[in-house]
Design a protein around this motif. Sequence first.
Motif, PDB file in Angstrom:
ATOM      1  N   GLY A 101      10.428   9.435   2.902  1.00  0.00           N
ATOM      2  CA  GLY A 101      10.824   8.210   2.214  1.00  0.00           C
ATOM      3  C   GLY A 101      10.189   6.980   2.855  1.00  0.00           C
ATOM      4  N   SER A 102      10.158   6.942   4.181  1.00  0.00           N
ATOM      5  CA  SER A 102       9.512   5.827   4.877  1.00  0.00           C
ATOM      6  C   SER A 102       8.024   5.796   4.587  1.00  0.00           C
ATOM      7  N   LEU A 103       7.400   6.951   4.582  1.00  0.00           N
ATOM      8  CA  LEU A 103       5.965   7.015   4.303  1.00  0.00           C
ATOM      9  C   LEU A 103       5.668   6.568   2.874  1.00  0.00           C
ATOM     10  N   LEU A 104       6.465   7.035   1.916  1.00  0.00           N
ATOM     11  CA  LEU A 104       6.270   6.610   0.531  1.00  0.00           C
ATOM     12  C   LEU A 104       6.557   5.113   0.368  1.00  0.00           C
ATOM     13  N   GLY A 105       7.575   4.617   1.049  1.00  0.00           N
ATOM     14  CA  GLY A 105       7.876   3.188   0.996  1.00  0.00           C
ATOM     15  C   GLY A 105       6.744   2.347   1.562  1.00  0.00           C
ATOM     16  N   LEU A 106       6.159   2.806   2.655  1.00  0.00           N
ATOM     17  CA  LEU A 106       5.027   2.097   3.250  1.00  0.00           C
ATOM     18  C   LEU A 106       3.833   2.118   2.306  1.00  0.00           C
ATOM     19  N   CYS A 107       3.568   3.262   1.704  1.00  0.00           N
ATOM     20  CA  CYS A 107       2.455   3.355   0.747  1.00  0.00           C
ATOM     21  C   CYS A 107       2.702   2.455  -0.461  1.00  0.00           C
ATOM     22  N   TRP A 108       3.939   2.417  -0.958  1.00  0.00           N
ATOM     23  CA  TRP A 108       4.271   1.547  -2.079  1.00  0.00           C
ATOM     24  C   TRP A 108       4.069   0.079  -1.710  1.00  0.00           C
ATOM     25  N   TYR A 109       4.489  -0.296  -0.473  1.00  0.00           N
ATOM     26  CA  TYR A 109       4.324  -1.672  -0.019  1.00  0.00           C
ATOM     27  C   TYR A 109       2.841  -2.047   0.039  1.00  0.00           C
ATOM     28  N   VAL A 110       2.022  -1.160   0.615  1.00  0.00           N
ATOM     29  CA  VAL A 110       0.580  -1.430   0.689  1.00  0.00           C
ATOM     30  C   VAL A 110      -0.009  -1.516  -0.715  1.00  0.00           C
ATOM     31  N   TYR A 111       0.453  -0.703  -1.635  1.00  0.00           N
ATOM     32  CA  TYR A 111      -0.059  -0.712  -2.999  1.00  0.00           C
ATOM     33  C   TYR A 111       0.298  -2.019  -3.713  1.00  0.00           C
ATOM     34  N   THR A 112       1.526  -2.512  -3.498  1.00  0.00           N
ATOM     35  CA  THR A 112       1.953  -3.712  -4.221  1.00  0.00           C
ATOM     36  C   THR A 112       1.364  -4.992  -3.646  1.00  0.00           C
ATOM     37  N   VAL A 113       1.227  -5.110  -2.315  1.00  0.00           N
ATOM     38  CA  VAL A 113       0.725  -6.365  -1.735  1.00  0.00           C
ATOM     39  C   VAL A 113      -0.765  -6.314  -1.457  1.00  0.00           C
ATOM     40  N   GLY A 114      -1.347  -5.168  -1.452  1.00  0.00           N
ATOM     41  CA  GLY A 114      -2.769  -5.045  -1.160  1.00  0.00           C
ATOM     42  C   GLY A 114      -3.006  -4.713   0.298  1.00  0.00           C
ATOM     43  N   VAL A 115      -4.192  -4.156   0.564  1.00  0.00           N
ATOM     44  CA  VAL A 115      -4.515  -3.694   1.911  1.00  0.00           C
ATOM     45  C   VAL A 115      -4.661  -4.879   2.866  1.00  0.00           C
ATOM     46  N   GLU A 116      -5.305  -5.958   2.400  1.00  0.00           N
ATOM     47  CA  GLU A 116      -5.552  -7.098   3.281  1.00  0.00           C
ATOM     48  C   GLU A 116      -4.251  -7.774   3.694  1.00  0.00           C
TER      49      GLU A 116
END
Length: 164
Positions: A101-116
């Motif tokens: 869940g933490s890993l998916l949440g982190l991936c979702w966060y990176v996806y929504t705000v962008g890598v930079e």
Amino acid sequence: MDFLPENLQSFLQHPTISYLRSTTQGQLTTQLSNIRTAYVQPYLIAPLSTLLTTTSTTAMPDLLTVLMFVTILFISLRILDYARRLVMFWVMLAFRVFFWGSLLGLCWYVYTVGVENAGRDIGWIWGVVMGFVQDFQARAAASAANSGGAGAGAGSWKKGGGWS
């Protein structure tokens, strides 16, 4: 010693090795006899002999009683093992759900705000953490210097608030 290579046989027959072997055996025998008289005799042999002499005067349990005891013990241990496995399953399931869940949440966060922006946020969090670490190290060094080197964490809480 016929199965050993010749160089090992000559090494094992050396007078120094023979002397060490005889000296070590004597010391080992002495130490084991000291352990027997100091610990084994008073704490194991004496209580067991008393227990056996008191049970021999009373009626010994019959074979059916012993078998029932062993059966109940076996079933109890099986139930406890099942309970342990059940608890470990749920604990490991909770850890796995949290991790994924933490890993998916982190991936979702990176996806929504962008890598930079995610990299910028991680840098900010890293800076905050390192600031706390450096502040702690500075306070520990100042506290050790004030207390004459009594160790980190020797500071005290002031009446007005804050560490001294």
